[in-house]
Design a protein around this motif. Structure first.
Motif, PDB file in Angstrom:
ATOM      1  N   MET A  87       0.844  -1.190   0.000  1.00  0.00           N
ATOM      2  CA  MET A  87       0.000   0.000   0.000  1.00  0.00           C
ATOM      3  C   MET A  87       0.880   1.240   0.000  1.00  0.00           C
ATOM      4  O   MET A  87       1.807   1.356   0.787  1.00  0.00           O
ATOM      5  N   ASP A  88       0.625   2.162  -0.910  1.00  0.00           N
ATOM      6  CA  ASP A  88       1.376   3.405  -0.994  1.00  0.00           C
ATOM      7  C   ASP A  88       0.527   4.563  -0.485  1.00  0.00           C
ATOM      8  O   ASP A  88      -0.700   4.504  -0.506  1.00  0.00           O
ATOM      9  N   ILE A  89       1.192   5.615  -0.047  1.00  0.00           N
ATOM     10  CA  ILE A  89       0.507   6.773   0.529  1.00  0.00           C
ATOM     11  C   ILE A  89       0.927   8.030  -0.211  1.00  0.00           C
ATOM     12  O   ILE A  89       2.117   8.234  -0.482  1.00  0.00           O
ATOM     13  N   GLU A  90      -0.034   8.868  -0.556  1.00  0.00           N
ATOM     14  CA  GLU A  90       0.241  10.177  -1.146  1.00  0.00           C
ATOM     15  C   GLU A  90      -0.340  11.253  -0.246  1.00  0.00           C
ATOM     16  O   GLU A  90      -1.473  11.154   0.204  1.00  0.00           O
ATOM     17  N   LYS A 142      13.964   5.478   8.472  1.00  0.00           N
ATOM     18  CA  LYS A 142      14.421   4.260   7.785  1.00  0.00           C
ATOM     19  C   LYS A 142      13.874   4.195   6.368  1.00  0.00           C
ATOM     20  O   LYS A 142      14.586   3.813   5.433  1.00  0.00           O
ATOM     21  N   LEU A 143      12.589   4.581   6.202  1.00  0.00           N
ATOM     22  CA  LEU A 143      12.010   4.598   4.860  1.00  0.00           C
ATOM     23  C   LEU A 143      12.726   5.602   3.961  1.00  0.00           C
ATOM     24  O   LEU A 143      12.950   5.339   2.771  1.00  0.00           O
ATOM     25  N   ILE A 144      13.090   6.748   4.522  1.00  0.00           N
ATOM     26  CA  ILE A 144      13.802   7.763   3.737  1.00  0.00           C
ATOM     27  C   ILE A 144      15.174   7.241   3.312  1.00  0.00           C
ATOM     28  O   ILE A 144      15.593   7.416   2.155  1.00  0.00           O
ATOM     29  N   LYS A 145      15.882   6.584   4.227  1.00  0.00           N
ATOM     30  CA  LYS A 145      17.207   6.045   3.893  1.00  0.00           C
ATOM     31  C   LYS A 145      17.130   4.965   2.818  1.00  0.00           C
ATOM     32  O   LYS A 145      18.067   4.777   2.036  1.00  0.00           O
ATOM     33  N   LYS A 146      15.993   4.262   2.782  1.00  0.00           N
ATOM     34  CA  LYS A 146      15.809   3.212   1.775  1.00  0.00           C
ATOM     35  C   LYS A 146      15.191   3.757   0.482  1.00  0.00           C
ATOM     36  O   LYS A 146      14.770   2.988  -0.383  1.00  0.00           O
ATOM     37  N   ASN A 147      15.155   5.089   0.361  1.00  0.00           N
ATOM     38  CA  ASN A 147      14.618   5.762  -0.838  1.00  0.00           C
ATOM     39  C   ASN A 147      13.152   5.414  -1.101  1.00  0.00           C
ATOM     40  O   ASN A 147      12.727   5.298  -2.260  1.00  0.00           O
ATOM     41  N   GLU A 159       6.323   4.950  -0.456  1.00  0.00           N
ATOM     42  CA  GLU A 159       6.209   3.564  -0.921  1.00  0.00           C
ATOM     43  C   GLU A 159       6.436   2.646   0.271  1.00  0.00           C
ATOM     44  O   GLU A 159       7.559   2.513   0.767  1.00  0.00           O
ATOM     45  N   LEU A 160       5.366   2.040   0.752  1.00  0.00           N
ATOM     46  CA  LEU A 160       5.479   1.181   1.927  1.00  0.00           C
ATOM     47  C   LEU A 160       5.875  -0.230   1.529  1.00  0.00           C
ATOM     48  O   LEU A 160       5.354  -0.775   0.562  1.00  0.00           O
ATOM     49  N   PRO A 161       6.808  -0.818   2.262  1.00  0.00           N
ATOM     50  CA  PRO A 161       7.155  -2.222   1.984  1.00  0.00           C
ATOM     51  C   PRO A 161       5.978  -3.116   2.315  1.00  0.00           C
ATOM     52  O   PRO A 161       5.080  -2.739   3.077  1.00  0.00           O
TER      53      PRO A 161
END
Length: 302
Positions: A1-4, A33-38, A62-64
């Motif tokens: 699931m992605d978030i905008e 952590k999400l930011i570091k993983k682009n 972009e959620l894992p």
């Protein structure tokens, strides 16, 4: 699931701080952590955690894929007021979080429920089994728990239609002159401090609280508050709005508290609802916690 997210306010703060406040159950460290993983972009470009967001920014997250968490049932002593095959009514003590969140998966009410109850609904996902509604960490009192999905859907619909009878007891600062009243004021994020809520016309939701005076003391008023809607921190925000904040409230209360309290004196005393299967109206009440009742005895003696 992605978030905008489209940033509509000129908040002028770091993106990790903003998103941790804006998104339920996402800690600042998890956002970093999400930011570091682009996994987070602003205006279609990669950024760092120190990026300062501004009005008009478009954030894409972009959620894992969600990993199924195996929450650990914990033998935490909780008071189950009522239980049948569909629902349970539990008493939540002060200083207990209702359900786990990223980075905090232990010692919550849900961990206790997993140990004490045989089944819980799964409609709200695997980290909030059985949870239909919440009360704040330092608010005490009764919560409805859904043991089946049938019960969950019924209770959630009753909450949506505002037919659940939810009554709270609160000790507030100052003397309220009126014997009863209605606070009809929309609640949204505080634009100056997004960790707080406030009464505002911008990006807010309709919120109504009914109150009546139970007892007056020198400098304090004991009230019963009935929720018509259920916004985040609603009673605490509404009482601050009418200049009678809840005693002991470290977020919305007065700066110089006169009593050494561990949290606000706000107690979810009564909960009433239509049983999902039988159609019978059930209502439950709970006693005030000791710190609340002890303080009332002290100020009565004064």
């Amino acid at each position: 699931m992605d978030i905008e997210i489209n940033v509509e306010d000129d908040v002028n703060e770091r993106i990790d701080v903003y998103l941790a406040d804006e998104l339920d159950n996402f800690s600042r460290s998890y956002i970093q952590k999400l930011i570091k993983k682009n996994k987070i972009k602003v205006n279609n470009e990669l950024i760092k955690s120190k990026y300062i967001i501004s009005e008009g920014d478009k954030i894409y997250i972009e959620l894992p894929e969600e990993k199924k968490l195996e929450l650990i049932p914990e033998n935490i002593n909780i008071n189950i007021i009522y239980e049948d095959d569909d629902v349970a009514i539990v008493y939540k003590p002060r200083d207990m979080v209702v359900h786990p969140a990223p980075g905090n998966y232990n010692s919550t009410l849900v961990n206790a429920l997993l140990y004490h109850l045989d089944t819980l609904s799964n409609i709200n996902g695997n980290i909030r089994p059985g949870i239909v509604h919440r009360i704040d960490k330092d608010t005490t009192g009764l919560l409805m728990i859904a043991k089946t999905n049938l019960a969950h859907l019924s209770l959630a619909e009753q909450l949506k239609k505002h037919t659940i009878n939810r009554r709270y007891i609160a000790l507030v600062e100052g003397n309220i002159k009126e014997d009863k009243g209605i606070i009809n004021a929309p609640i949204g994020r505080n634009p100056k401090d997004r960790k707080k809520m406030c009464v505002t016309e911008e990006n807010s939701k309709h919120a109504v609280t009914h109150f009546k005076v139970i007892e007056r003391f020198k400098g304090y008023t004991l009230i019963e508050a009935k929720l018509e809607t259920g916004r985040t921190h609603q009673i605490r925000v509404h009482m601050k709005y009418i200049k009678h904040p809840v005693v002991g409230d470290k977020v919305y209360g007065i700066k110089k508290q006169k009593f050494n309290l561990e949290g606000q004196l706000l107690h979810a005393k009564t909960i009433g609802f239509i049983h999902p299967r039988s159609g019978e109206y059930l209502e439950f009440k709970s006693e005030l916690p000791k710190d609340f009742s002890n303080l009332l005895r002290i100020i009565r003696n004064k």
